[in-house]
Design a protein around this motif. Structure first.
Motif, short mmCIF file in Angstrom:
data_model
loop_
_atom_site.label_atom_id
_atom_site.label_comp_id
_atom_site.label_asym_id
_atom_site.label_seq_id
_atom_site.Cartn_x
_atom_site.Cartn_y
_atom_site.Cartn_z
N SER A 118 -8.61 26.78 33.29
CA SER A 118 -8.16 26.05 32.11
C SER A 118 -9.08 24.86 31.88
O SER A 118 -9.36 24.09 32.80
CB SER A 118 -6.72 25.58 32.30
N ASN A 153 -7.05 22.72 24.51
CA ASN A 153 -7.08 23.43 25.79
C ASN A 153 -7.51 24.87 25.58
O ASN A 153 -7.20 25.48 24.55
CB ASN A 153 -5.69 23.41 26.45
N GLU A 186 -10.24 21.52 29.16
CA GLU A 186 -9.88 20.65 28.05
C GLU A 186 -11.12 20.34 27.22
O GLU A 186 -12.21 20.16 27.76
CB GLU A 186 -9.27 19.33 28.56
N VAL A 243 -6.73 16.46 21.92
CA VAL A 243 -7.49 17.23 22.90
C VAL A 243 -7.01 18.68 22.88
O VAL A 243 -5.82 18.96 22.81
CB VAL A 243 -7.30 16.64 24.31
N GLY A 298 -9.50 20.02 19.81
CA GLY A 298 -10.68 20.45 20.56
C GLY A 298 -11.85 20.87 19.70
O GLY A 298 -12.88 21.32 20.23
#
Length: 382
Positions: free
Chosen positions: A135, A120, A137, A118, A98
């Motif tokens: 939440s 989170n 991404e 990715v 991320g």
């Protein structure tokens, strides 16, 4: 006894103390492991610091100067490195899920075994109805970064945004780029043995077609399109060579104005008098080709190899020559049959990191041309 990690939040006033404590921690001399969450360190200069095994979650490290720093096994999930200087940094086995590196310089950095998938993040928002847990991404983004000569051996780069990244001469062996966006990436000279590009998007990427790329990119729609484009270009050049050889009685004169020609291999071919105006020749292999009186006005010749070419009377007005090789090229005036001469034109061209060594060019043709970090012929003085 397990030591409690430091959590400085967004505070920067005690950063020096915390870094000193982390240094002691790494040396097993006491101290405490550095842990930052949502810290704003934008513009900080931390060249050469060892931040290995630290935790820097969702921190803002944009515009920082971290050249030569160590981030081995560091948790950098969801952090920002926009516009940072990360040359020679070591991110071996780091958690970079991320993270966003937009327009960051990672030249010769090490990202071996790092995780760039990715990321989170869980957010707790207080509202009238109580606390809401959200939440989100975050796709890892390295768009338009410089990864030249970097090492990403065995790195997990799955579903990453890599648009326009320069990975020339990088070590990508064993890296997993599956489902990643690699549009416009430069892969010239990259080592890619064992890499995975399954379902990756390589549209407009620059690479050399060889056994390795055929094996890795086989089945990708953009690769099939690229091969078809190269085959068509080859047919057009063959017709042009026939036109030149017959004095215009057979074949057809080629016109590549505005054409996409990334990574094309036309070494040693007869390309005289062709218009490449506005064409994209990034990474093109044109060594020892005949290009007399050709028009490259506004064309992109970044990373192209024109070594030993016949460029007498060629025009480069407004062209981009960046990391272009013109070694031993003949760039003298072209003598015309009706008298007079056609000079090489470089007016308004962007000429950066170009190798002119051994090139034949009248010194006056480079007067007024802005040359940045170029290797000039012996007879030309900066």
């Amino acid at each position: 006894m397990t030591q409690r990690p430091i959590d400085t939040g967004s505070a920067r006033t005690d950063l020096t103390t915390h870094l000193a404590m982390h240094s002691l921690f790494l040396k097993n001399k006491g101290g405490r492991r550095l842990e930052l969450r949502l810290a704003n360190l934008e513009g900080t200069r931390l060249r050469g610091f060892d931040l290995s095994q630290a935790t820097l979650l969702a921190c803002n490290l944009s515009q920082t100067d971290l050249e030569g720093g160590k981030f081995r096994e560091t948790d950098l999930a969801n952090s920002l490195f926009i516009g940072a200087n990360l040359k020679h940094c070591d991110f071996t086995r780091a958690n970079l899920r991320g993270a966003r590196f937009y327009k960051t310089d990672l030249a010769q950095a090490r990202l071996d075994g790092s995780d760039l998938r990715v990321g989170n993040m869980t957010l707790h928002r207080k509202g009238a109805g109580g606390t809401e847990v959200v939440s989100r991404e975050f796709v890892t983004d390295l768009s338009f970064c410089n990864l030249e000569e970097a090492s990403l051996e065995d790195a997990v780069v799955r579903k990453v945004r890599l648009r326009g990244v320069n990975m020339r001469n990088a070590n990508l062996s064993g890296a997993d780029f599956s489902e990643s966006d690699l549009q416009g990436v430069v892969l010239l000279g990259a080592r890619m043995q064992g890499a995975n590009f399954l379902h990756a998007d390589i549209k407009d990427a620059t690479f050399t077609v060889n056994d390795t790329t055929r094996r890795l990119f086989q089945g990708l729609p953009a690769f099939t399109e690229h091969l078809n484009n190269l085959a068509e270009i080859d047919r057009i050049v063959a017709a042009h060579e026939e036109w030149v050889e017959s004095g215009g009685k057979a074949g057809t004169r080629a016109d590549f104005a505005g054409r996409k020609m990334k990574g094309v291999d036309l070494r040693g071919r007869e390309l005289s008098t062709i218009s490449f105006r506005g064409a994209d020749l990034t990474g093109a292999q044109l060594g020892h080709a005949k290009l007399a009186a050709s028009d490259f006005g506004g064309a992109n010749l970044a990373y192209a190899d024109l070594s030993g070419t016949d460029l007498r009377g060629a025009g480069f007005e407004g062209a981009t020559l960046r990391h272009t090789v013109l070694e031993a090229a003949n760039m003298t005036d072209l003598q015309l049959r009706g008298g007079g001469a056609l000079p090489v034109r470089l007016h308004d061209a962007a000429v950066e990191w170009v190798d002119f060594s051994g090139a034949q060019i009248p010194p006056e043709r480079l007067k007024g041309v802005k040359l940045r970090d170029c290797t000039l012929p012996d007879q030309v003085t900066p």
